[in-house]
Scaffold this motif. Structure first.
Motif, PDB file in Angstrom:
ATOM      1  N   ARG A 195       1.004  -1.211  -0.130  1.00 42.82           N
ATOM      2  CA  ARG A 195       0.047  -0.042  -0.055  1.00 42.82           C
ATOM      3  C   ARG A 195       0.964   1.197   0.071  1.00 42.82           C
ATOM      4  O   ARG A 195       1.728   1.215   0.282  1.00 42.82           O
ATOM      5  N   SER A 204      -5.741  -2.353   5.796  1.00 41.90           N
ATOM      6  CA  SER A 204      -5.788  -3.728   4.925  1.00 41.90           C
ATOM      7  C   SER A 204      -5.604  -4.810   6.074  1.00 41.90           C
ATOM      8  O   SER A 204      -6.200  -5.965   5.941  1.00 41.90           O
ATOM      9  N   ALA A 234      -8.043  -2.703   0.255  1.00 36.82           N
ATOM     10  CA  ALA A 234      -7.556  -1.311   0.431  1.00 36.82           C
ATOM     11  C   ALA A 234      -8.695  -0.394   0.634  1.00 36.82           C
ATOM     12  O   ALA A 234      -8.171   0.822   0.564  1.00 36.82           O
TER      13      ALA A 234
END
Length: 235
Positions: A195, A204, A234
């Motif tokens: 990420r 997440s 996400a």
């Protein structure tokens, strides 16, 4: 709940600064202009907490003792409404003052520069809880979710470790879901997609555990999830 203090909750919602306590208290003993600022900020925070508690409490009808016969329940309700309106106006003024004073104090005080960080899981929304990150190697941080975050994300781990974040050479974050860092070496942790920012990486981890404890998990690993499920991690 991490942000139980109303003043700290307001500050987090308005600035995304998550403080574990009213840190300006440690500056109130300073005998200079900065100490003056800290003392005024502290008094304003206390006033904000007091009036917030008053507004959250049921408004009692004023008691007049012996009163004229024409002063009945309807009049008491009118007076209570006026008092409530005055309290709301005062609350608005104190809110503005508290935030102005905090920003002035904050210009002299860095946050999250040490071995521990606190961040809102959703920017500007304390209702989704707080993640605490504790550094344990140069590029690795343990992540703990507070009780409010566990409830918001339907995770059965309040105030417990939910994973590790590894900062890559590219400056992005690899979330690894585990309840003990030793699980990474043993191969029993779950590596999730990288990420771009800390908050998304923390979310997440929580969304993975919510899936992991749901009927939709079906004993799968992250690389076996559908594209839609990966996107949901996400969010």
């Amino acid at each position: 709940m991490f942000l139980a203090d109303p003043a700290l909750r307001l500050i987090a919602a308005s600035t995304n600064d998550v403080l574990p306590e009213q840190l300006w208290r440690y500056d109130t003993g300073t005998e200079d202009a900065f100490g003056d600022l800290a003392r005024i900020l502290h008094k304003t925070a206390m006033a904000y907490n007091t009036i917030s508690a008053d507004l959250d409490s049921p408004a009692p009808r004023p008691s007049f003792g012996l009163r004229p016969a024409c002063t009945g329940a309807a009049m008491q309700d009118v007076l209570a409404t006026i008092d409530q309106r005055v309290a709301l106006e005062r609350h608005t003024v104190i809110t503005g003052s508290l935030l102005d004073l905090y920003r002035a104090w904050r210009r002299h005080r860095p946050l999250n520069d040490g071995e521990q960080r606190h961040l809102l899981l959703c920017s500007g929304d304390p209702g989704h809880g707080v993640a605490t990150l504790q550094r344990f190697t140069h590029r690795q941080w343990r992540v703990t979710a507070d009780a409010e975050a566990a409830q918001a994300f339907a995770v059965p781990y309040p105030n417990r470790m939910v994973g590790v974040l590894v900062e890559t050479e590219d400056g992005i974050w690899q979330p690894i879901a585990c309840t003990d860092a030793a699980q990474i070496a043993s191969g029993t942790a779950y590596r999730l997609p990288v990420r771009d920012d800390l908050a998304t990486a923390c979310r997440s981890l929580l969304r993975w555990w919510a899936l992991r404890h749901s009927a939709a998990w079906r004993s799968r690993h992250p690389d076996q999830l559908t594209p839609t499920e990966l996107d949901q991690l996400a969010e």
